[in-house]
Design a protein around this motif. Structure first.
Motif, short mmCIF file in Angstrom:
data_model
loop_
_atom_site.label_atom_id
_atom_site.label_comp_id
_atom_site.label_asym_id
_atom_site.label_seq_id
_atom_site.Cartn_x
_atom_site.Cartn_y
_atom_site.Cartn_z
N LEU A 273 -14.06 -10.92 -20.26
CA LEU A 273 -13.33 -11.31 -19.06
C LEU A 273 -12.83 -10.04 -18.40
O LEU A 273 -11.85 -9.42 -18.85
CB LEU A 273 -12.16 -12.25 -19.40
N ASP A 274 -13.53 -9.60 -17.36
CA ASP A 274 -13.25 -8.31 -16.72
C ASP A 274 -12.42 -8.54 -15.46
O ASP A 274 -12.91 -8.40 -14.34
CB ASP A 274 -14.55 -7.58 -16.40
N SER A 275 -11.16 -8.87 -15.67
CA SER A 275 -10.25 -9.11 -14.54
C SER A 275 -8.83 -9.10 -15.07
O SER A 275 -8.42 -10.06 -15.74
CB SER A 275 -10.56 -10.44 -13.87
N PRO A 276 -8.07 -8.05 -14.83
CA PRO A 276 -6.67 -8.04 -15.27
C PRO A 276 -5.91 -9.26 -14.77
O PRO A 276 -5.10 -9.84 -15.50
CB PRO A 276 -6.12 -6.75 -14.66
N MET A 277 -6.22 -9.67 -13.56
CA MET A 277 -5.53 -10.82 -12.98
C MET A 277 -5.85 -12.09 -13.76
O MET A 277 -4.96 -12.90 -14.06
CB MET A 277 -5.98 -10.97 -11.52
N ALA A 278 -7.11 -12.28 -14.13
CA ALA A 278 -7.49 -13.46 -14.90
C ALA A 278 -6.91 -13.41 -16.31
O ALA A 278 -6.52 -14.44 -16.86
CB ALA A 278 -9.01 -13.58 -14.96
N VAL A 279 -6.84 -12.21 -16.89
CA VAL A 279 -6.24 -12.05 -18.22
C VAL A 279 -4.77 -12.48 -18.18
O VAL A 279 -4.30 -13.25 -19.03
CB VAL A 279 -6.37 -10.59 -18.70
N HIS A 280 -4.04 -12.00 -17.18
CA HIS A 280 -2.62 -12.35 -17.07
C HIS A 280 -2.44 -13.83 -16.74
O HIS A 280 -1.49 -14.47 -17.22
CB HIS A 280 -1.95 -11.47 -16.00
N THR A 281 -3.34 -14.37 -15.93
CA THR A 281 -3.26 -15.79 -15.60
C THR A 281 -3.46 -16.65 -16.84
O THR A 281 -2.77 -17.66 -17.05
CB THR A 281 -4.33 -16.15 -14.55
N THR A 282 -4.40 -16.24 -17.70
CA THR A 282 -4.65 -17.00 -18.93
C THR A 282 -3.39 -17.08 -19.78
O THR A 282 -3.09 -18.12 -20.39
CB THR A 282 -5.81 -16.34 -19.71
N ASP A 283 -2.60 -16.00 -19.80
CA ASP A 283 -1.34 -16.01 -20.55
C ASP A 283 -0.35 -17.03 -20.00
O ASP A 283 0.46 -17.58 -20.74
CB ASP A 283 -0.70 -14.62 -20.51
N LEU A 284 -0.42 -17.29 -18.69
CA LEU A 284 0.55 -18.19 -18.06
C LEU A 284 0.39 -19.64 -18.50
O LEU A 284 1.33 -20.44 -18.38
CB LEU A 284 0.43 -18.12 -16.53
#
Length: 454
Positions: A273-284
């Motif tokens: 998953l090459d997207s810092p935004m998607a990584v942080h969203t997954t945590d939410l």
């Protein structure tokens, strides 16, 4: 005492949603989205709104996708001083999405200036990361289901709309009028999100129409995605999946986790998953358990479905790896972001595959790929398309036409009028006809910039 709506976006297109509600000199804006896709639409982002930003008194957001929230930093830069109301999850997601949007615009402008392919000298971002961070201070979270007053004498209530984390429909009450904004409605059978709440009664309804002329296939995303990934894995290729960092990335990751667990695809297939935004969203998803259907086991599966890539160095290192592997990267319509570099690298090889995971707005690179284009324009050059292109038909996060009508049918009393918005012209008009024919309600597809009564 009249209450009017001016349609400043999200009409005749699925982007740029902005609906200005006016009553006795007070002005409230529902959604504040960026235009995307065709250049003539994107140019609207640079055109000032027909009223000064300082004259708007309040803003409500249905959800955090940029076509609904991405104009907010610019509105505040132009002088808006009021509050922006949204659900708690939408506020959290805007904290991820808006700074990233500003950062990407800065990067794109800088890249264009370095390479000299922009017609503007210098190329400038619409807004930058600092502007986006400033805009976050205006956000005020409101509990779903609890009525609040965005302006004196005005009441608003959020209800869950499915679609993505925090997405809501909005019931706005002013001067005895009840106006219902559907926002983007999710599917009742979504992998991650709960079904939309049933709609309350209203005098006026604004209904989205992204899939107003289409039905989703009966097969689910697992039945479509599994064979594609198995095929590209068998030939040692790389699958690049342009995904929306919010919603689509998590749904696809969860689907991949299920496919591996069932043995449909190799458990050893590397996924990134090459997207810092998607990584942080997954945590939410762990922080907002009321906004989705995943239990603790599902959240763990989602969290461990991929190797999370955050730094630019990690992203560039992926290009040195050999297939088979799967790369998910934003943006979902290939309009910007890291996915462009992966497409540039992997499109020219027939062993590779591009999997389009949702609706591709006309004028986007994703739409060019979906339509069988043999070249895609990126970073000032034409990239040849030799990779296999697969478009998933079952992974949409939007309700289809029949599901939209079914949602409307739950209203106990017929509204006085329905405005069909957030859809391409054909989709919006087909849904309008079905509303008039099947529900016997008055329905209109408003034109951009037009003003209508409630």
């Amino acid at each position: 005492m009249s209450v009017n709506i001016t349609f400043l976006g999200g009409t005749g297109t699925v982007t740029g949603s902005k609906y200005l509600v006016e009553h006795q000199g007070q002005r409230l804006l529902v959604d504040c989205g960026l235009f995307q896709g065709y250049k003539q639409l994107r140019l609207r982002n640079w055109t000032p709104l027909p009223i000064p930003a300082a004259d708007i008194d309040a803003v409500l957001l249905t959800h955090a996708h940029l076509d609904h929230s991405g104009y907010l930093p610019l509105l505040i830069k132009q002088g808006y001083k009021g509050r922006v109301y949204a659900t708690p999850a939408t506020c959290d997601l805007c904290g991820i999405l808006l700074p990233d949007s500003g950062h990407i615009q800065e990067e794109d402008a800088a890249f264009a200036n370095r390479k000299g392919y922009s017609k503007h000298s210098p190329a400038l971002p619409l807004y930058d990361k600092h502007d986006a961070l400033v805009s976050l201070k205006a956000l005020h979270a409101q509990t779903v289901g609890k009525t609040f007053s965005p302006l004196p004498g005005w009441n608003a209530t959020f209800s869950f709309a499915g679609h993505i984390l925090g997405a809501a429909s909005i019931l706005l009450e002013v001067a005895g009028r009840r106006i219902l904004f559907s926002g983007d409605l999710g599917r009742p059978d979504d992998l991650l999100m709960n079904a939309p709440d049933l709609p309350p009664d209203a005098d006026t309804v604004l209904i989205e129409s992204t899939y107003g002329n289409r039905e989703h296939p009966k097969e689910d995303v697992l039945a479509e995605l599994g064979p594609a990934l198995k095929r590209v894995s068998a030939r040692g290729g790389v699958a690049v999946l342009p995904v929306f960092a919010v919603g689509r990335a998590q749904a696809v990751l969860y689907a991949i986790a299920q496919l591996k667990a069932s043995g449909e695809i190799p458990h050893s297939l590397p996924v990134f998953l090459d997207s810092p935004m998607a990584v942080h969203t997954t945590d939410l998803y762990q922080e907002h358990p009321d906004a989705h259907k995943l239990d603790d086991d599902g959240l763990r599966a989602l969290k461990h479905a991929a190797t999370m890539i955050e730094t630019p160095e990690q992203s560039k290192a992926l290009a040195k790896r050999h297939g088979p592997m799967v790369i998910l990267a934003a943006s979902g319509m290939a309009t910007g972001g890291r996915v462009l570099h992966h497409l540039e690298h992997y499109l020219p090889d027939h062993r590779n595959m591009v999997i389009l995971t949702g609706y591709q707005a006309p004028g986007t690179r994703g739409a060019t790929l979906a339509d069988g284009g043999t070249f895609v324009r990126m970073h000032g050059q034409d990239i040849e398309v030799k990779a296999e292109v697969v478009q998933l038909q079952s992974s949409s996060a939007h309700a289809d036409a029949t599901q939209l009508l079914k949602w409307l049918k739950h209203m106990k009393h017929a509204p006085g009028q329905v405005y069909v918005v957030h859809g391409e012209l054909e989709a919006a008009d087909v849904l309008r006809q079905r509303i008039e024919r099947e529900l016997k309600w008055r329905a209109v597809v408003p034109e951009h910039g037009s003003t209508w009564p409630t």
